[in-house]
Design a protein around this motif. Structure first.
Motif, short mmCIF file in Angstrom:
data_model
loop_
_atom_site.label_atom_id
_atom_site.label_comp_id
_atom_site.label_asym_id
_atom_site.label_seq_id
_atom_site.Cartn_x
_atom_site.Cartn_y
_atom_site.Cartn_z
N ALA A 42 -14.38 -50.41 54.83
CA ALA A 42 -14.74 -49.40 54.81
C ALA A 42 -15.17 -49.36 53.16
N THR A 43 -16.24 -48.65 52.58
CA THR A 43 -16.01 -49.02 51.06
C THR A 43 -16.26 -46.95 51.34
N VAL A 44 -15.70 -46.34 49.89
CA VAL A 44 -15.70 -45.36 49.28
C VAL A 44 -16.23 -45.33 48.00
N HIS A 45 -17.01 -43.89 47.89
CA HIS A 45 -17.87 -43.69 46.20
C HIS A 45 -17.43 -43.07 45.59
N ASP A 46 -16.62 -42.64 44.29
CA ASP A 46 -15.99 -41.21 44.35
C ASP A 46 -17.09 -40.80 43.00
N PRO A 47 -18.06 -39.90 43.70
CA PRO A 47 -19.17 -39.80 42.43
C PRO A 47 -18.56 -38.79 41.27
N SER A 48 -17.30 -38.42 41.22
CA SER A 48 -16.40 -37.48 39.80
C SER A 48 -16.37 -39.26 39.09
N SER A 49 -15.45 -39.98 39.56
CA SER A 49 -14.94 -41.34 38.32
C SER A 49 -16.11 -41.96 38.77
N GLY A 50 -17.01 -42.45 39.43
CA GLY A 50 -17.65 -43.30 39.42
C GLY A 50 -16.88 -44.37 39.88
N ALA A 51 -16.00 -44.37 41.05
CA ALA A 51 -15.03 -45.62 40.99
C ALA A 51 -15.87 -46.04 42.37
N THR A 52 -15.10 -47.18 42.96
CA THR A 52 -15.11 -47.77 44.50
C THR A 52 -14.57 -48.25 44.41
N TYR A 53 -14.46 -47.61 46.11
CA TYR A 53 -12.95 -49.06 46.57
C TYR A 53 -13.17 -49.18 47.71
N ARG A 54 -12.94 -50.48 48.02
CA ARG A 54 -13.34 -50.76 49.62
C ARG A 54 -12.11 -51.76 50.00
N ILE A 55 -11.94 -50.90 51.90
CA ILE A 55 -11.00 -51.64 52.45
C ILE A 55 -11.29 -52.67 53.37
N ASN A 56 -10.39 -54.12 53.04
CA ASN A 56 -10.87 -55.06 53.81
C ASN A 56 -10.51 -54.57 55.29
N ARG A 65 -13.72 -49.74 38.79
CA ARG A 65 -14.96 -49.12 38.27
C ARG A 65 -15.26 -49.75 36.62
N GLY A 66 -16.56 -50.16 36.60
CA GLY A 66 -17.01 -50.47 35.37
C GLY A 66 -15.84 -51.96 34.98
N PRO A 67 -15.80 -52.62 34.19
CA PRO A 67 -15.01 -53.59 33.98
C PRO A 67 -13.31 -53.32 34.74
N VAL A 68 -13.40 -51.97 34.91
CA VAL A 68 -11.67 -52.57 35.82
C VAL A 68 -11.50 -52.96 37.14
N GLN A 69 -11.03 -53.48 37.53
CA GLN A 69 -10.51 -53.96 38.86
C GLN A 69 -9.71 -54.94 39.13
N GLY A 70 -9.17 -54.54 40.38
CA GLY A 70 -7.85 -55.05 41.20
C GLY A 70 -7.67 -54.69 42.41
N SER A 71 -7.10 -54.51 42.67
CA SER A 71 -6.00 -54.61 44.93
C SER A 71 -4.84 -54.28 45.16
N LYS A 118 -11.88 -36.76 39.58
CA LYS A 118 -10.59 -37.37 38.75
C LYS A 118 -11.86 -38.07 37.43
N ARG A 119 -11.86 -38.42 36.58
CA ARG A 119 -12.45 -38.74 35.69
C ARG A 119 -12.33 -40.22 35.75
N THR A 120 -10.85 -40.88 35.58
CA THR A 120 -10.46 -42.42 36.53
C THR A 120 -9.96 -42.48 37.56
N ILE A 121 -9.95 -43.43 37.34
CA ILE A 121 -9.20 -44.52 38.91
C ILE A 121 -7.86 -43.46 39.08
N GLN A 122 -7.35 -43.39 40.49
CA GLN A 122 -5.87 -42.80 39.90
C GLN A 122 -4.78 -43.57 40.91
N MET A 123 -4.02 -44.70 40.14
CA MET A 123 -3.65 -45.88 41.47
C MET A 123 -2.28 -45.00 40.64
N GLY A 124 -1.35 -44.71 40.06
CA GLY A 124 0.09 -44.98 39.52
C GLY A 124 0.79 -43.23 40.11
#
Ligand code: HEC
Ligand code: HEC
Ligand code: HEC
Ligand code: HEC
Ligand code: HEC
Ligand code: HEC
Ligand code: HEC
Length: 486
Positions: A42-56, A65-71, A118-124
């Motif tokens: 599945a893929t989720v786009h977050d319109p407010s931050s512009g982030a993309t999440y992908r569930i494998n 989100r731009g240059p920021v990426q990880g898993s 949110k404006r950024t990815i919240q992973m913490g």
């Protein structure tokens, strides 16, 4: 999950096999566990931050989100999935909540409750211990709600098989009986741990009011809108008000079993008729689906901990009442609320209801001072720009409880503002050793280090902050300024 569930079940299974088997299929039994098997991509786009999440397939969640990426590897779920599911991952032994969740009604993944806008990815965000208290049976996100949560510790009974050695909820005095379900099903506006009991130590059979003060809004009209828990709604019903202790959750629900869809109407009708057989409904046949008219359902069932089925059992579906201008908190549990608990209740309510901020502050000032009260007061003073008072309170807290994370990291801020940099750094370092996921504090530490010329240490702190929160913009910026890369 399977292993742990079996272990828990096994303790009771040899002697109560039917109950154990039935219980396994309830939402409560499946309310948390370890993920296994494969999931649909599945893929989720977050319109407010512009982030993309992908569930494998293997539950690996990629983010970008731009240059920021990880898993991250999603390892546990919270919620049976009847309505939805939240997910957890672990990093350095700390459990974090994933920013995306699964919503069953829509049949898709989307941004988690509380993570929208949110404006950024919240992973913490470390998982709140309270989630696990209600959805699991303690600190581990596994096993769902265990038998012991409603029956108390089972060790002695397992050895003896004697009725006297186990709690039978329905045989308890009413307040203790009701506490068994209320420990998880009574949300209220604020749940405040009493001064004498440690959070998470409630056992079936205890009086919940010894452990918790639960507050709700007093105004009935406003209550209509704000009463989110099944407990509060039921208390507002004529059935409950006229029946008193005779009516409780167990009058209609079998804790070990969810009736199948086809059997539901009859299952609940029988419960209604156990009281209403003498004077039947004037508007419908004795064989009708009572709950469909008298316990109507909300429009959409959300993951927001809102009662979906209306437990206030109205004669006719009521429109929600308009909110009132002024309301006060009232203790829900039948125990006199103490000044301390009421003040803390108002402090919690003030976070979402600015109208009671003043009252919260005044009550906190008058309440007997312990660490919890002082910590709230410090925050109020800080927000009002009264830094000297806030700092003095943080000093007192840290003197009593050196491990208090919020007081320690805030005291460090006051210290550094007064040029006491070395003290501030020491406070932050000690607090972060105990609570490594406090990314904001680590960011402050990095700034302080870099200003004291400790470039290498500052870089290390920033990299550590980004380990938990890879999209922490100020950290990325300072790293660039220091000429380093993440
Ligand atoms: C060794 C067999 C055995 C095991 C294991 C066992 N029970 Fe029982 N349990 C019994 C027997 C026998 C009774 C009936 C006792 C009686 O009526 O005097 C009983 C009765 C009960 C009752 C009713 C008590 C009452 O007041 O009527 C509850 C509740 C209960 N068990 C829960 C549990 C739970 C929960 C577990 C697992 C933690 C468990 N049991 C494990 C044998 C067992
Ligand atoms: C340890 C916390 C806890 C206790 C104690 C507890 N519940 Fe629950 N209950 C939950 C959670 C969490 C859910 C949501 C489960 C899900 O779907 O993930 C739930 C769901 C339910 C449901 C919806 C059907 C289902 O199985 O999902 C009913 C009905 C229910 N509880 C009744 C009760 C009653 C009656 C009691 C007391 C005898 C009780 N609960 C005690 C946590 C608890
Ligand atoms: C005070 C107890 C309590 C706490 C704390 C709590 N929950 Fe719940 N949760 C429940 C109960 C009870 C339900 C089921 C019915 C309802 O909505 O009241 C539920 C329902 C859910 C559901 C939907 C499950 C389903 O499919 O039916 C999810 C997902 C969920 N909670 C996640 C969380 C997360 C994540 C946290 C922590 C941020 C959390 N809950 C904190 C008690 C709690
Ligand atoms: C959500 C709360 C809850 C959970 C979880 C729960 N029970 Fe119960 N249990 C109850 C209640 C309430 C009663 C009393 C029902 C009544 O008589 O009205 C009960 C009664 C019993 C009884 C005695 C009456 C009977 O039906 O024979 C046994 C035995 C029992 N439970 C075993 C278990 C076992 C084993 C588990 C775990 C698989 C378990 N329970 C999980 C709430 C719970
Ligand atoms: C423990 C007993 C009990 C149970 C179970 C019970 N009720 Fe009641 N109910 C009462 C009493 C007592 C009253 C108040 C006197 C009356 O109207 O008969 C009442 C009142 C009502 C009213 C009138 C409400 C009003 O505002 O005037 C409705 C409607 C109702 N019940 C429906 C139900 C339905 C539907 C169920 C099952 C889902 C149910 N009751 C289960 C005891 C119960
Ligand atoms: C008068 C009967 C009655 C009583 C008493 C009652 N319930 Fe319910 N409850 C229902 C009915 C009917 C449903 C809808 C079941 C369905 O459609 O699957 C329901 C649904 C639920 C659900 C599933 C989520 C939702 O909102 O639909 C939970 C959780 C729940 N009840 C908890 C409780 C708790 C906790 C208590 C005690 C405070 C309680 N109930 C008392 C009849 C009752
Ligand atoms: C089609 C919708 C519907 C169904 C199904 C239904 N009711 Fe009612 N019931 C009503 C309405 C509407 C009223 C209010 C009548 C009035 O105010 O004159 C009512 C009134 C009541 C009252 C209050 C009676 C009084 O004299 O105060 C009770 C109790 C009640 N119903 C119980 C039940 C029970 C039990 C069932 C299931 C056997 C049931 N109802 C099924 C619509 C329904």
């Amino acid at each position: 999950m399977t292993l742990l569930l079996l272990l828990i079940a096994n303790v009771c299974a040899p002697c109560h096999p039917a109950i154990v088997k039935q219980y396994e299929s309830t939402g409560m039994a499946r309310s948390s566990g370890k993920l296994s098997g494969a999931t649909a991509v599945a893929t989720v786009h977050d319109p407010s931050s512009g982030a993309t999440y992908r569930i494998n397939h293997d539950h690996r969640m990629e983010f970008e989100r731009g240059p920021v990426q990880g898993s991250r590897m999603l390892e546990w779920f919270i919620g049976s999935g009847n309505v939805g599911r939240s997910f957890l991952f672990a990093l350095d032994g700390i459990l974090f909540q994933a920013p995306v969740s699964y919503y069953s009604a829509a049949g898709k993944w989307d941004i988690s409750p509380g993570y929208e806008g949110k404006r950024t990815i919240q992973m913490g965000r470390a998982v709140e211990p309270a989630c696990l208290q209600c959805h699991a049976s303690g600190a581990q996100p596994e096993g769902g709600v265990s038998c012991e949560r409603c029956h108390g510790p089972g060790q002695k009974h397992v050895a003896t098989g004697k009725a006297a050695d186990i709690i039978h909820p329905a045989k308890l005095p009413a307040a203790r009986r009701d506490g068994v379900c209320a420990q998880c099903h009574l949300t209220g506006v604020a749940r405040v741990a009493t001064a004498t009991r440690k959070a998470g130590t409630f056992r079936a059979g205890d009086l919940l009011s010894d452990h918790l003060a639960v507050f709700v809004w007093d105004a009935a009209e406003a209550g209509e809108l704000s009463a989110t828990s099944h407990y509060e709604r039921l208390a507002a019903s004529k059935c409950k008000q006229a029946s008193g202790d005779k009516l409780w959750c167990g009058s209609c629900h079998d804790s070990h079993r969810e009736p199948a869809a086809a059997e539901k109407a009859g299952f609940y009708r029988q419960r209604c008729q156990s009281c209403h057989a003498q004077k039947p409904c004037t508007k419908a046949a004795a064989t009708s689906d009572c709950a469909s008219c008298h316990m109507p359902k909300g429009a959409t069932r959300s993951v927001d901990h809102v009662a979906f089925t209306d437990h206030s059992i109205p004669r006719e579906k009521r429109p929600p009442a308009a909110p009132v201008a002024k309301r006060a908190l009232r203790p829900f549990l039948p125990a006199p609320a103490q000044e301390r608990e009421t003040a803390l209740g108002y402090a919690i309510a003030a976070m979402t209801e600015p109208a009671v901020r003043r009252e919260a502050f005044e009550r906190l000032q008058k309440a007997p001072r312990d660490v919890a009260v002082m910590a709230q007061l410090a925050q109020f003073h800080d927000r009002m720009g009264q830094e000297e008072q806030a700092m003095a309170l943080c000093e007192q807290i840290v003197a009593i409880e050196p491990d208090h994370p919020a007081a320690a990291v805030n005291l460090a801020i006051y210290r550094i503002k007064r040029g006491r940099t070395a003290e501030a750094i020491a406070l932050w370092e000690a607090a972060l050793k105990r609570s490594p996921a406090m990314t904001g504090a680590r960011m402050n530490l990095a700034v302080a280090l870099s200003r004291s010329g400790e470039r290498e240490k500052a870089i290390a702190a920033l990299r550590q902050a980004l380990r938990y929160e890879p999209d922490l913009e100020p950290a990325l910026r300072l790293l660039r300024e220091l000429g380093a890369t993440p």
